[in-house]
Design a protein around this motif. Structure first.
Motif: not given
Length: 1735
Positions: A1569-1580, A1607-1619
């Motif tokens: 998930v961290k890798q995918l969020f990095y892709l979302v941030g960099t591509v955008t 960020e809400e999606w991370l909170k719903d999936k309990n992935l806040q500590n995934s960086l």
């Protein structure tokens, strides 16, 4: 709308300016038709009256909202000042060098390296639509590549511009883009070769000029070929009009071609020393310009790069050295000195050092070269004349030769490059990149400028026709009426140059004349064109030049040198000398029929799209002009057969200052390159084009409520436009777009701005009014409070006196007493009245309450009886209904249970029959085993016979030995007789012999003792082995008895099974009886129901009769009078109950007694049925239990029988072998005993006999010596007697030899016997090991498969070696993720694999374990390779690989992994092997799967990131659209198929659910998930940096909103500590930067402090690209950008603009102990692993 309305107050216009070309001014007073002046206010505040005519009003300025657009055609007012201002804003302030102008890309040279050409930028533009991203050369290249791939049509990119504008760099970047996005799959590296051709062509064809440090002095068309897969397969190059004169002449501050300076800079290297070069200042051809060095350029390093590119293209060192030889020869030729001899002669010394070097390098004769450099040969019809030349003529001949050699070398290099880039396959399509000189005009223009401008005229004509064609296609596509547009046609200029009797033809004609001169040719031009052609003029002040009116400007050409440059001739004798050169390359250049310099024509087969004028090819084929015209025709045919794309390079200033904008120079180039012509063509028709959706979104604020209520947006737009613009000629409605004439969009923007301004005023009015009212009320309240306190204080001060106080006090006392008296009287009166009223009232109320209570008491009695009767009746009805339902339900359940029981019984019977059949088969197998035992007994008898035979042979050998010993005894007796006869003669010699014999005897005794000891030890060992064998035989006998005992038990169990079968068959018969009973019960139930219904009918009849009787006996009126109104209403609701009250009392008693009896009967029947049901269920459970036990017993018996049969087949062989070995051992022992017994006596007898013989000989010797002393004369006789003692030693030697032979033979026999015993011992040990393993397996089988005990599994799966391939096939290769992961433990295949590994480990079989691990790993690799794009399969096998790796760690036996294990799991650890190496291999495989898994997710996610994060409006109505111009963006608004933020969240949720379903470790999920969020941030962020239209405050709000969704999606999936949230920090800061205030110094400081995750380059790029959407927003001031840049200078961050989207975070696989017990793991049947057996 009249034109005068646009020239209203506050609107702005452009007026001419001598310095800035155009400057802005504001209209200070409305313009009215007929006014002669226009009142203007300049930017410095000064006002002026600008004279105007009605037909020539000054051009209007666009609204600020349209300034800085990506496309010039998006401007509402399309004219020169608007274009110039837009380019200035983009280039000087926003630092953007690219701008679209319709189909043209305008490229400004920044004179500075920019970080916008990296591979990340290339990948960002790859696959994007041209209007979606900021203008860029990569966008043009992508458009060409995409059209080629989509339409299978050849493309061309035409890059033009004047020297120093950046043409070469732009063409190089375009080629690099093609090489990057279309890499071939072969190993030929064609792309690198194509790019490598650029440095070579630049080295030999580029030079420093006053305008450009790297100016291309030739035109170049590079054709890049593609195959059907759109991959580069090769390239080809065609060149035009090399500036050969630069080889021999350079102007001040200019240089020759780069290659000469590179060669001179490398002259001191060993490989170039033979060229005898020096510095560039030493040569005439390289030092003319005065400056041989370019600032920032290292010629020696460039030489190394040139050599590398030569090598990359496949050119060998020898080939390179040949080229460098010719180049060095040219330099030396320029230094050859020509001296003057007289007035008309000149000479060259043969001793000239440079001439010698020149001739030595080229292999020429020095004398001939020296002669013919100063002479020329004239051939006439009658004679040949050698004519000397003057020094200027000789210098010209020398320079002509140098130019000719260099031209041939240049063509040869291009030819070799083309050969290196040739391809063997078939060309599918190609993209051509044309890097050609732009329109040129200098102070002195010659033949080169004439040809260049002629080529630009042809290109401009092609460009005009293409633009006209595109406009026509657009109008026809949108169904807009097509009207002919007047555009500039430069065909007359082209005809002037190339037509018959045109300038070129007259030039070629003059060149044919022997005495033709430039002046004669110019005179012909004057005669033919002056005053006859308006495009040709004669200068007023010159007779040696002419003027041509080109499409860009008038150009004056000097005629001097035209004929010489057009002829381009070298004297024949010099050509002959070079043709005879010993240097093969030089000789090849001057052959009479040279190879064509370019194979371009052979490779291109194109057809012109339109008719072109064919040149006259009858004459003049050898002139430069003719060649250039032919190549230009070929080029135009190629371009007309392709789809062109235009890049116009602009030089912003002549000083080469970065981002400095010189308006005069830019306007001059814009006019010359056709940009303004495109603008003019667009402005004549409908330049502004909006889609209906864009218009609706932008101008919805101008629509009324009634218009907005319409559902069809297209119709809404039409209605609004008809209302806003009355002149329908100012716009047209197409299919998908609205076309506006120039100025209409600006008018609409003005209306929109006025509307917004009015709305703002209204809002401001109400807000200000509210604030003022609030302020007024606050002030009023404060004033009142102050007044109150002030007046009170004044009153108190006035009233406070002594008299006033006394009077007031007295008045108060009087008032007190008076008021108290009056109040007491009134109180007493009221009290008496109140008491009286209360008494009467309370009495009345008490009486009324008593009456009410009495009535209520009576009503309650009536209600009690009525409600009780109703409740009883309702209860009885419900109870009857419930009882009926229960009865039917229970009967149905009984029927179902009986049916199920019958089915189970049938199945049991079938299984019992199959068991019986299996039992019969087992008995047959036992019989077969007994037969095999009998065979084994027969084999045993045969082995015994063989033993007897062997014993007989041994006895025969012993008899032979005995005979031999007897012979020895006879020989011994004979020897004794001889010894007795000769003892007297040998007494003297016996002493020495006896000593030797004694020594030998002692040695023999020692050997004998050693042999005896060894025999004793061996016999003891043999005895021990025999005892151990006897013990093992006993153990085998015991095991055999146990096996027989088990067979007997199996027979007993089979007998018991037969009894069970019989009992079950009997029970099956009882089942049919139960079915019959159930049928009877059902019949009884039906009868009971019928009986109950009949009783109900009877009860109803009785009730009616009873009620009638009761009604007759009671008075209805009396009952009514007793009941209250409420009771009557309640009774009336129940129907007839009101008149049956008393009758129910009697009826209920009768009914109760009747129903009680019925209830008792039903209860008894139900109890009977329940008893039968319970009995049946017990029987069924008992039968099921028996069936389970029977199946378990059968399975255990089957396994035992198979195992015992196999073991019984092995045991007799083992026992037989053991018995045979025992017999053989006993025979050997007996033989050894016999031999030892025999040999024990013989040595002793022999040694004793020898001793006696030696003693006798010694005695005889002594006696002989005594006799010899006494009788010396009798010596002769004893000498004769010594003949016998001489023979005696020979006999002794024979005896000793026989003894040695016998001893050696015996030792050999002993060795053979020892070897045989060793082999037998090995066989016995092997058999013992097999017997032990068999006994262990028998014990395990007895412990595990006891029929009565429970099974305990060991967590292992037994499999056979031959089933390994099937295991891998079913468990890995054929396994599908869907259906496996549901309701199963995660990583089930991994656990099954590890259980098989444990089995191999328990067997201590290294080969088996190694084979299984290798097969499993290869299987995982294979299944991943086969499903590289299958997300679920990759996720599934990533999970299983990690679980398998964790199992290998958990059960490895290492303490760090055993801490989390249970005691049982610790007992399941591997025992024999360490699999650490395989753990590393599995970890590598898991990393590979993880990276492929991430790639697949990124490929699925990447296309929806930009539409969802940037283009979609999460906050509806915030962003507004702006005009987009010719390059329409792919808008996603109101598009049903467009991606939204919800699409991104859904895709992420799908990825997350897939990972969770497949049991991936939570830590791995977080990393993914961290890798995918990095892709979302960099591509955008990368897309934001490359899209100026997205850099606005409102877009920043949209991005911030979208980030909050993530960020809400991370909170719903309990992935806040995934960086993962931290990876979005750069994008979040970019969104904040778009929204924050950007004006003051504190804002700049805050930006520099807060944007820590963004680099300085990115911050400056965002600030420069910031674009207001409305006029209310302010642009970022350039000074503010400079402040921020100064604050960011101290940063040491990266200079890269783009973030790396391919970056991968390091993945770690955490160890997680599996909580699942291996012994509890079950294998689903869907796995098809029935061949595995749980141990």
């Amino acid at each position: 709308m009249a034109v005068a309305e646009l020239y209203a107050q506050y609107n702005r216009v452009w007026i001419p300016d001598p310095e800035d070309v155009w400057k802005s001014a504001e209209i200070a007073k409305d313009y009215r038709a007929g006014d002669r002046v226009l009142r203007l206010r300049l930017e410095d505040g000064m006002e002026l009256d600008y004279p105007v005519d009605p037909g020539s009003l000054p051009p209007l300025r666009n609204p600020d909202i349209l300034v800085g657009e990506n496309d010039l055609t998006a401007l509402s007012y399309l004219h020169e000042p608007a274009v110039l201002h837009n380019l200035r804003i983009r280039f000087a302030e926003s630092k953007l060098i690219y701008t679209y102008s319709g189909i043209i890309l305008v490229a400004m040279n920044p004179y500075k390296q920019l970080p916008i050409y990296g591979d990340a930028i290339i990948h960002a533009y790859s696959g994007q639509n041209m209007g979606d991203m900021d203008p860029h050369i990569f966008a043009v290249a992508e458009e060409a590549y995409k059209q080629m791939a989509r339409n299978n049509r050849n493309q061309s990119i035409i890059v033009s511009g004047e020297s120093g504008a950046g043409k070469t760099v732009s063409a190089r970047y375009a080629m690099r883009y093609f090489a990057t996005v279309s890499k071939s799959s072969s190993n030929a590296h064609v792309e690198d070769k194509v790019l490598a051709s650029n440095p070579i062509t630049e080295a030999v064809g580029n030079a420093k000029t006053t305008r450009n440090d790297n100016s291309s002095r030739f035109g170049k068309y590079t054709e890049i070929s593609f195959d059907e897969r759109n991959q580069i397969i090769g390239a080809n190059m065609r060149t035009y009009l090399l500036e050969k004169s630069r080889v021999v002449f350079q102007s001040e501050n200019e240089r020759n071609y780069h290659i000469f300076y590179q060669l001179c800079a490398s002259a001191q290297q060993s490989e170039f020393k033979h060229l005898k070069l020096g510095s560039a200042e030493d040569f005439n051809y390289t030092s003319m310009g005065g400056n041989t060095v370019i600032e920032g350029v290292d010629d020696r390093a460039d030489m190394v790069e040139t050599q590398k590119t030569f090598t990359l293209l496949g050119f060998k060192k020898d080939f390179q050295m040949d080229i460098f030889k010719i180049l060095a020869a040219i330099l030396h030729l320029g230094n050859v000195q020509v001296t003057t001899v007289g007035h008309e002669r000149s000479s060259v010394s043969e001793d000239d050092s440079h001439l010698k070097v020149f001739c030595g390098l080229l292999g020429l004769e020095t004398s001939k070269v020296a002669q013919w450099l100063c002479h020329r040969k004239i051939v006439t019809s009658s004679e040949t004349v050698v004519k000397p030349m003057t020094r200027p003529q000789a210098v010209n001949a020398r320079d002509a030769l140098a130019k000719k050699i260099y031209a041939h070398l240049f063509d040869f290099i291009i030819e070799q490059i083309n050969l290196a880039l040739q391809f063997s396959g078939k060309q599918h399509t190609f993209i051509g990149v044309l890097d050609i000189y732009g329109f040129e005009t200098f102070d002195v223009n010659s033949f080169e400028q004439f040809c260049i401008n002629y080529a630009n005229e042809k290109l401009q004509q092609q460009f005009n026709l293409h633009v006209f064609k595109l406009e026509q296609e657009e109008y026809m596509k949108e169904d807009i009426p097509w009207t002919l547009i007047d555009f500039y046609d430069n065909q007359p200029v082209i005809d002037l140059i190339e037509a018959k009797m045109g300038i070129l033809e007259l030039l070629d004609e003059e060149c044919l004349l022997p005495h033709g001169t430039d002046e004669n040719w110019l005179q012909k031009l004057y005669n033919n064109f002056v005053n006859k052609n308006s495009l040709f003029e004669k200068p007023r002040m010159s007779n040696s030049s002419f003027i041509i009116q080109h499409f860009a400007d008038k150009v004056e050409y000097e005629c001097e040198g035209f004929l010489e440059k057009n002829r381009d001739t070298v004297y024949d004798m010099l050509v002959e000398i070079l043709r005879a050169s010993k240097f093969h390359l030089c000789a090849a250049f001057f052959q009479e029929s040279p190879v064509p310099s370019s194979p371009f024509g052979a490779m291109i087969t194109v057809k012109s799209a339109r008719q072109t004028i064919k040149p006259n090819t009858k004459h003049f084929r050898t002139t430069v002009g003719n060649k250039f015209r032919s190549s230009l025709y070929s080029l135009m045919e190629t371009l007309n057969a392709t789809t062109p794309h235009y890049v116009r390079c602009i030089k912003p200033n002549d000083e080469k200052m970065p981002f400095e904008f010189d308006s005069k120079r830019v306007v001059q180039q814009l006019r010359a390159c056709g940009v303004l012509e495109t603008i003019r063509i667009s402005a004549q028709s409908y330049p502004s084009r909006w889609t209906y959706l864009e218009f609706y979104s932008r101008y919805g604020i101008l629509m009324t409520q009634q218009e907005l209520s319409l559902t069809d947006k297209k119709e809404v737009c039409k209605v609004v436009l008809h209302r806003l613009i009355q002149d329908s000629n100012q716009y047209q409605f197409g299919r998908t777009k609205i076309f506006f004439r120039a100025g209409q969009v600006a008018y609409l923007e003005k209306l929109r701005l006025d509307k917004l301004r009015q709305d703002c005023i209204v809002i401001q009015k109400h807000v200000r009014g509210w604030l003022q009212r609030k302020k007024f009320l606050r002030e009023r309240q404060a004033a009142l409070t102050i007044q109150q306190y002030f007046r009170g204080q004044q009153t108190v001060r006035k009233a406070i006196t002594a008299t006033a106080l006394k009077e007031a006090w007295a008045a108060i006392i009087l008032q007190k007493h008076c008021r108290g008296y009056l109040v007491r009287n009134l109180y007493q009166l009221i009290r008496v009245a109140t008491i009286t009223i209360q008494a009467h009232t309370r009495g009345f109320l008490a009486r009324r309450r008593y009456r009410k209570l009495l009535q209520e008491h009576k009503a309650v009695i009536l209600q009690k009886y009525a409600r009780a009767w109703l409740a009883r009746r309702r209860f009885q009805n419900i109870r009857r209904f419930v009882l009926n339902i229960q009865l039917t339900y229970r009967v149905q359940r009984l029927q179902k249970k009986l049916e199920d029981q019958s089915r189970e019984n049938h199945g049991l019977v079938e299984k019992l029959t199959s068991l019986a059949a299996q039992r019969v088969g087992d008995q047959e197998k036992v019989q077969k085993l007994e037969a095999e035992l009998e065979k084994a007994a027969a084999h045993r008898h045969s082995y015994e016979e063989r033993g007897r035979r062997y014993r007989d042979t041994v006895e025969e050998r012993l008899s032979k030995l005995q005979k031999h010993s007897a012979q020895l005894e006879l020989q011994k007796e004979q020897a004794e007789q001889r010894l007795q006869e000769k003892t007297e003669e040998l007494k003297e010699k016996m002493d020495t012999l006896t000593r030797q014999l004694l020594d030998d005897v002692q040695k023999e005794e020692q050997q004998r003792l050693l042999l005896e000891k060894s025999f004793e030890l061996k016999t003891q060992a043999y005895e021990k082995q025999i005892e151990s064998l006897r013990e093992e035989i006993k153990a085998l006998k015991d095991e055999r008895s146990q096996l027989h005992h088990q067979l007997e038990e199996g027979r007993v169990t089979s007998d018991s099974l037969k009894g069970e079968v019989a009992r079950l068959s009997k029970q099956a018969k009882t089942i049919s009886e139960f079915e019959k009973e159930i049928e009877l019960l059902q019949a009884q139930k039906i009868d009971v129901e019928r009986h109950v219904q009949s009783q109900k009918r009877e009860m109803r009849e009785r009730m009616s009769e009873v009620t009638k009787q009761l009604l007759e006996s009671y008075d209805i009126e009396d009952v009514r009078s007793r009941l209250s109104v409420e009771d009557l209403e309640h009774l009336n609701e129940d129907g007839e109950l009101w008149f049956a009250y008393e009758g129910l009392k009697k009826a209920t008693r009768v009914l109760e007694s009747h129903f009680q009896s019925q209830k008792d009967c039903y209860e008894k029947e139900i109890e009977g049925l329940n008893f039968k049901v319970v009995h049946l269920s017990q029987e069924i459970n008992h039968l099921q239990k028996l069936f389970r036990e029977e199946t378990d017993i059968n399975e255990s018996i089957r396994h035992e029988v198979t195992r015992l049969t196999s073991e019984n087949m092995m045991i007799p062989d083992f026992k037989q072998q053991i018995s045979e070995l025992e017999r053989q051992k006993q025979d050997l022992e007996s033989r050894l005993r016999e031999l030892t017994e025999k040999m024990e006596g013989k040595p002793e007898e022999l040694f004793s006999h020898l001793h006696r013989v030696r003693e006798e000989e010694r005695m005889q010797g002594k006696a002989i010596e005594a006799q010899s002393e006494e009788h010396p004369e009798g010596i002769q006789e004893p000498q004769e007697a010594t003949k016998f003692p001489k023979k005696q030693p020979e006999a002794e030697e024979e005896a000793e030899s026989i003894l040695h032979q016998e001893a050696s033979r015996l030792s050999l026999e002993n060795r053979d016997l020892e070897e045989e015993l060793d082999t037998k011992d090995r066989m016995i040990k092997k058999l013992q090991d097999q017997v032990k393993t068999l006994t262990k397996t028998i014990e395990k089988a007895n412990n595990v498969h006891l029929p009565s005990g429970s099974k305990e599994y060991l967590g292992m799966l037994e499999y056979k070696k031959e089933d390994e391939a099937k295991l891998i096939q079913n468990l890995i290769l054929d396994l599908k993720p869907r259906g496996v992961v549901v309701n199963m433990i995660p990583g089930l295949p991994a656990h099954i694999l590890f259980m098989c590994v444990r089995y191999a480990d328990s067997l201590n079989d290294a080969n088996m374990l190694k084979s299984l691990m290798n097969s499993a790993i290869n299987g995982i690799k294979h299944v991943v390779k086969e499903h590289l794009e299958d997300l679920e399969m990759l996720s599934f096998w990533l999970s299983n690989t990690c679980h398998f790796l964790n199992c290998l760690k958990q059960y490895s036996g290492e303490e760090e992994f055993m801490r989390y294990n249970s005691p049982q799991q610790n007992r399941n650890c591997l025992r024999n092997f360490d699999l650490a190496e395989y753990r590393q291999i599995l970890s590598d495989v898991a990393i590979r799967i993880y990276h492929q898994f991430i790639i697949v997710m990124e490929n699925n996610l990447q296309p929806i990131i930009v539409p969802g994060m940037l283009e979609y409006e999460s906050l509806q109505g915030i962003s507004g659209l702006k005009p987009t111009g010719f390059r329409k963006r792919s808008s996603s608004i109101d598009d049903t198929d467009a991606y939204t933020m919800t699409s991104i969240l859904q895709q992420l949720s799908y990825f997350y659910s897939t990972m969770c379903q497949n049991g991936l470790d939570p830590e791995i999920v977080r990393q993914a998930v961290k890798q995918l969020f990095y892709l979302v941030g960099t591509v955008t962020l990368n897309s934001l940096l490359l899209r100026k239209d997205m850099c606005s405050c409102r877009k920043g709000m949209q991005i911030r909103c979208n980030i909050s969704f993530l960020e809400e999606w991370l909170k719903d999936k309990n992935l806040q500590n995934s960086l993962a949230k931290e990876t979005l920090e750069p994008l979040s800061q970019a969104a904040w930067l778009l929204q924050v205030k950007k004006t003051t110094d504190s804002d700049a400081k805050e930006i520099s402090q807060c944007c820590t995750s963004l680099s300085a380059v990115q911050i400056i790029k965002i600030l420069n690209s910031y674009t207001p959407i409305d006029d209310f927003e302010k642009r970022v001031n350039p000074s503010f950008v400079r402040k921020v840049q100064a604050l960011l200078n101290n940063r040491g961050d990266s200079s890269q603009l783009m973030l790396d989207t391919k970056y991968r975070f390091q993945v770690t696989f955490p160890f997680t102990a599996s909580p699942h017990a291996l012994e509890m793991t079950q294998i689903p049947s869907s796995f098809k692993l029935g061949f595995l057996r749980r141990l």
